[in-house]
Write an enzyme that holds these catalytic residues in place. Structure first.
Site, PDB file in Angstrom:
ATOM      1  N   ASP A  29       0.858  -1.172   0.000  1.00 45.73           N
ATOM      2  CA  ASP A  29       0.000   0.000   0.000  1.00 45.73           C
ATOM      3  C   ASP A  29       0.906   1.236   0.000  1.00 45.73           C
ATOM      4  O   ASP A  29       2.090   1.146   0.316  1.00 45.73           O
ATOM      5  CB  ASP A  29      -0.875  -0.046   1.261  1.00 45.73           C
ATOM      6  CG  ASP A  29      -1.730   1.189   1.430  1.00 45.73           C
ATOM      7  OD1 ASP A  29      -2.325   1.646   0.434  1.00 45.73           O
ATOM      8  OD2 ASP A  29      -1.803   1.709   2.558  1.00 45.73           O
ATOM      9  N   ASP A  64      -0.246   5.043   0.992  1.00 49.37           N
ATOM     10  CA  ASP A  64      -0.510   5.991   2.072  1.00 49.37           C
ATOM     11  C   ASP A  64      -0.442   5.314   3.442  1.00 49.37           C
ATOM     12  O   ASP A  64      -1.074   4.280   3.671  1.00 49.37           O
ATOM     13  CB  ASP A  64      -1.888   6.628   1.879  1.00 49.37           C
ATOM     14  CG  ASP A  64      -1.974   7.433   0.596  1.00 49.37           C
ATOM     15  OD1 ASP A  64      -1.924   8.666   0.663  1.00 49.37           O
ATOM     16  OD2 ASP A  64      -2.055   6.817  -0.488  1.00 49.37           O
TER      17      ASP A  64
END
Length: 314
Positions: free
Chosen positions: A114, A116
């Site tokens: 991922d 963020d």
């Protein structure tokens, strides 16, 4: 008192089995991975809390200026043991993992992360929103989505809509000062040396994912596309939203494209939108994650940087 590395090299017989016998059975067991600086009392408490039976010392790894021990173990219920272990790790501020047939560092593999709050320390949409003057409104929706209380696609459209008419230049401001997560560069360099493929699959935006791809020489970056007209955000996202399923699809597509064995795939994230991708990987790692994610991950990293992952690999 911590485990002594030199003594461990000479002998480390646990329980009633001798080390040679235990080594023969190690393929049928789970591995408990702990770092060399763990105190003996802490290790004992960990073993008791998680109802772990020790068999042998399987391997000692010296990576990234740290030593970790891979112990062959047995547990009654691995899900329950992992739940207790993540709680123990957080309470004791340590890192440890219970791993079943973990990927091997020295063989080609695939890591999909991922973006963020995982590869970077911020939620880009929250930073954009703050510069656009709607920070609190957007951050509240972001948090609900991270906790799994809102459908991700719906929440994304809600948040992006609030950015309508914001100047395009604020994207450059966020990218210019983007803070990388601790251990990110070390992790990528170490994996690349071992012929691993590294990618980002993000519910964020291509503006930042592509920036990181170029900066770190990543193999791929998939994210959402913000619509921009006349140098202003329109409040819309172009194309299909990169949601939980799309992230998992990305991992599987890259695995096929790069011809990576299923057992050599790792996914890492912190929010509910990462769970399907983590389940699709052989090893799903929760990084500084929400309780919902910790409860479903194969392993976690609770306080350390991303490079802690190097010790979860064989």
């Amino acid at each position: 008192m911590a485990i002594n590395y030199d003594q461990a090299q000479q002998t480390f017989v646990l329980g009633e089995q001798d080390n040679a016998t235990a080594q023969k059975n190690v393929t049928d067991t789970i591995e408990l991975v702990v770092f060399g600086d763990i105190k003996v009392a802490t290790l004992v408490n960990l073993i008791n809390e998680c109802e772990i039976s020790l068999l042998c010392l399987y391997k000692i790894n010296q990576r990234n200026n740290a030593i970790s021990y891979r112990l062959g173990v047995k547990v009654i219920d691995i899900k329950q043991a992992r739940d207790r272990l993540s709680t123990f790790n957080i309470a004791e501020k340590i890192e440890s993992a219970l791993l079943l047939n973990a990927p091997t560092l020295s063989s080609p593999g695939l890591l999909v992360m991922d973006m963020d709050s995982t590869t970077i320390k911020i939620e880009c949409i929250d930073e954009i929103a703050a510069l656009a003057g709607v920070g609190e409104e957007v951050a509240a929706v972001t948090e609900l989505a991270m906790q799994g209380q809102l459908d991700f696609s719906q929440s994304l459209h809600q948040r992006v809509a609030k950015l309508q008419n914001a100047p395009e230049e604020i994207l450059a401001q966020v990218a210019k000062n983007i803070p990388l997560m601790e251990g990110l560069e070390t992790l990528v360099i170490a994996l690349k040396k071992q012929h691993w493929r590294v990618a980002i699959a993000s519910g964020g935006f291509t503006y930042f994912a592509d920036h990181l791809k170029q900066m770190l020489s990543l193999d791929a970056a998939v994210a959402n596309v913000l619509e921009i007209t006349n140098h202003k955000l329109t409040g819309k996202v172009l194309g299909d939203v990169i949601d939980a399923k799309a992230k998992a699809d990305c991992l599987q597509q890259l695995q096929s494209e790069f011809n990576i064995a299923t057992t050599q795939t790792v996914a890492m994230g912190d929010g509910a939108n990462d769970l399907v991708m983590m389940a699709a990987a052989h090893l799903g790692v929760a990084f500084h994650a929400k309780p919902l994610v910790l409860a479903q991950a194969d392993a976690c990293i609770t306080t350390s940087g991303l490079d802690c992952l190097l010790h979860w690999l064989k």
